[in-house]
Design an enzyme around this catalytic site. Sequence first.
Site, mmCIF file in Angstrom:
data_model
loop_
_atom_site.group_PDB
_atom_site.id
_atom_site.type_symbol
_atom_site.label_atom_id
_atom_site.label_comp_id
_atom_site.label_asym_id
_atom_site.label_seq_id
_atom_site.Cartn_x
_atom_site.Cartn_y
_atom_site.Cartn_z
ATOM 1 N N GLU A 214 8.803 16.790 -31.821
ATOM 2 C CA GLU A 214 10.200 17.236 -31.749
ATOM 3 C C GLU A 214 10.434 18.040 -33.013
ATOM 4 O O GLU A 214 10.490 17.463 -34.105
ATOM 5 C CB GLU A 214 11.149 16.029 -31.754
ATOM 6 C CG GLU A 214 10.914 15.074 -30.608
ATOM 7 C CD GLU A 214 12.000 15.165 -29.563
ATOM 8 O OE1 GLU A 214 12.705 16.193 -29.513
ATOM 9 O OE2 GLU A 214 12.141 14.201 -28.811
ATOM 10 N N CYS A 248 18.772 19.493 -36.232
ATOM 11 C CA CYS A 248 17.867 20.332 -35.424
ATOM 12 C C CYS A 248 18.646 21.072 -34.354
ATOM 13 O O CYS A 248 18.274 22.168 -33.938
ATOM 14 C CB CYS A 248 16.791 19.458 -34.805
ATOM 15 S SG CYS A 248 17.453 18.050 -33.912
HETATM 16 P P1 NAD Z 1 9.183 17.679 -42.549
HETATM 17 O O1 NAD Z 1 8.312 18.310 -41.532
HETATM 18 O O2 NAD Z 1 9.117 18.175 -43.946
HETATM 19 O O3 NAD Z 1 8.883 16.097 -42.638
HETATM 20 C C1 NAD Z 1 8.953 15.267 -41.514
HETATM 21 C C2 NAD Z 1 8.101 14.032 -41.749
HETATM 22 O O4 NAD Z 1 6.726 14.408 -41.772
HETATM 23 C C3 NAD Z 1 8.380 13.343 -43.085
HETATM 24 O O5 NAD Z 1 8.349 11.957 -42.882
HETATM 25 C C4 NAD Z 1 7.208 13.796 -43.944
HETATM 26 O O6 NAD Z 1 6.893 12.927 -44.997
HETATM 27 C C5 NAD Z 1 6.087 13.831 -42.910
HETATM 28 N N1 NAD Z 1 4.926 14.650 -43.264
HETATM 29 C C6 NAD Z 1 4.833 15.672 -44.136
HETATM 30 N N2 NAD Z 1 3.580 16.184 -44.132
HETATM 31 C C7 NAD Z 1 2.860 15.471 -43.226
HETATM 32 C C8 NAD Z 1 1.516 15.535 -42.748
HETATM 33 N N3 NAD Z 1 0.635 16.426 -43.204
HETATM 34 N N4 NAD Z 1 1.132 14.661 -41.783
HETATM 35 C C9 NAD Z 1 2.007 13.759 -41.283
HETATM 36 N N5 NAD Z 1 3.288 13.652 -41.707
HETATM 37 C C10 NAD Z 1 3.723 14.505 -42.662
HETATM 38 O O7 NAD Z 1 10.668 17.756 -41.975
HETATM 39 P P2 NAD Z 1 12.031 17.380 -42.708
HETATM 40 O O8 NAD Z 1 12.342 18.418 -43.703
HETATM 41 O O9 NAD Z 1 11.996 15.961 -43.133
HETATM 42 O O10 NAD Z 1 13.058 17.474 -41.458
HETATM 43 C C11 NAD Z 1 13.699 18.635 -41.083
HETATM 44 C C12 NAD Z 1 13.048 19.236 -39.849
HETATM 45 O O11 NAD Z 1 13.052 18.309 -38.781
HETATM 46 C C13 NAD Z 1 13.846 20.437 -39.341
HETATM 47 O O12 NAD Z 1 12.961 21.479 -38.981
HETATM 48 C C14 NAD Z 1 14.553 19.883 -38.120
HETATM 49 O O13 NAD Z 1 14.915 20.862 -37.166
HETATM 50 C C15 NAD Z 1 13.543 18.931 -37.593
HETATM 51 N N6 NAD Z 1 14.172 17.955 -36.704
HETATM 52 C C16 NAD Z 1 13.932 18.028 -35.368
HETATM 53 C C17 NAD Z 1 14.562 17.151 -34.495
HETATM 54 C C18 NAD Z 1 14.340 17.210 -32.999
HETATM 55 O O14 NAD Z 1 14.763 16.300 -32.322
HETATM 56 N N7 NAD Z 1 13.715 18.231 -32.469
HETATM 57 C C19 NAD Z 1 15.427 16.179 -35.003
HETATM 58 C C20 NAD Z 1 15.651 16.132 -36.369
HETATM 59 C C21 NAD Z 1 15.016 17.020 -37.220
#
Ligand code: NAD
Length: 489
Positions: A214, A248
């Site tokens: 997502e 998002c």
């Molecule tokens: P992010 O991608 O920076 O981090 C998300 C998660 O992934 C965190 O827990 C982070 O620690 C982890 N992570 C980072 N590197 C990783 C790796 N190599 N392997 C596995 N996990 C890893 O995102 P963010 O800044 O925390 O959140 C914002 C983003 O999330 C925005 O793009 C937003 O649109 C999206 N989002 C999407 C939805 C949806 O339902 N589609 C909902 C909420 C947020």
Amino acid sequence: MTPASEVPELVARCRAAQGKHRGRTVEQRAALLRKLKGAILRRGDTLVKALMAETGKPEPEAWLHEVVPTADLASYWGDEGPLLLSASEPPLSAIDYPGKYAIVERVPRGVIGLITPWNFPVALPLRTLFPALLAGNGVIFKPSEYAPRCGAILGEACAEVFGEDLVIVAQGGGAVGAALMDAGVDAVAFTGSVATGKKVAHAAAEALVPVSLELGGKDPAIVLDDADVERAARGILWGAFANAGQNCAAVERVYATSKVAKVLQQRLAELASELVPGRDIGPLVNAAQLAIVEGHVDAAKAAGAEVLTGGERLDKPGFWYAPTVLSGVPAGAAALEEETFGPMVPVVEVENAAAAIAAANGSKYGLTASVWTKDVRRGEEVARQLKAGVVMVNNHGFTGAIPSLPWTGVGASGFGVTNSPHALDTLTRPRAVIIDRARGKREMWWHPYTDGLTGIGRHMAVLRGGGGFVDRIKAFFGLLGAFAKRWKT
Ligand code: NAD
């Protein structure tokens, strides 16, 4: 902080606990979910304090967007879940498959890796935790490094109901998330950015485990000539500025047809300028997020856009940016192309609905979208033409809190599904169990292969659609002959 090297051990502990949990009946698991609901709601005040401290969201949003939806999640999965998870018995043809019957079951995957972002650090993980636990899985939950306290409180609530090991919270940043991907989990539910989503998808491909992604969005709102402008302006205001736009499904582009564009953007700007920082809208989560918003607005201004309100940082400690409405942003500007994830919304004037649809669909993203019109039939027609996982008429983005509705996207917004029975496809696998009570010594299609068997195949193909009426009559008699021949050899 969990050392990355300890993550495999956590998976092993979780797997042992899951072995016992999956032995519970689905009704027993549903009863435990109701207890989990109580354990979370009782922690409401603590959760809200943590949400406000870690994400800066206003208190009403913390309660209504994060804590309260827990009740509906528990009711939906607790009440509907047992039926959704029940086995089915697809009928088998008694002529083709005599003496046989089949059962299709939903089997828990095992240990689910749950990796979530900071913007909805309570509601998002719970959307997966409830159905995952109901289905008989264990979960290793890695909250965002920007919302560890929220993650820890959810972990405490789970431990109170399920013991220490069925849901284990692994705290840390990307390194811990990456370690979880390599630690032998059986499926992954990831919510986050496109860049991280791609890394997670690669890791899931290496591990050959299913993954639900997502990802981000750049959601459009289309406002048609006949829209109720006041409702559209207020709806878009909420859609764009709730959670300071760090959503998002935030409205990040408005396409308004010529007749309403000016009045809509003026009203939207008025309403945005009335938002009270600290009461209606919070700060951004960190300096990096603030820099992205500032970059998008400054680049749009440099390209000729007009700032109708906002367009600058607020002079407050923390990462504050004024609610911003832009007009005249040229096509191709980052403010219209890239996810901003902040309190900024551009309004673009378009000639008609067709131009609005084309512009809305021109994005790499496709999470949610809305159409604003008094003619709801026309609205529905337009909505169905939009490239998005969730489309709405005269509202925007509120359905994430409704557990019966799928939340999903297309394109760069990913292909994962949370909520609804579709979410179970990542959390369970189907198992087909086939029982044969036939007493015959061999099946018609077993060895040895003979001319009679070839004849059966040829005549069956004609009978099952490969010929006209006369051919089928002939094939019927041919089939009887071929069967007789087959059973003699
Ligand atoms: P992010 O991608 O920076 O981090 C998300 C998660 O992934 C965190 O827990 C982070 O620690 C982890 N992570 C980072 N590197 C990783 C790796 N190599 N392997 C596995 N996990 C890893 O995102 P963010 O800044 O925390 O959140 C914002 C983003 O999330 C925005 O793009 C937003 O649109 C999206 N989002 C999407 C939805 C949806 O339902 N589609 C909902 C909420 C947020």
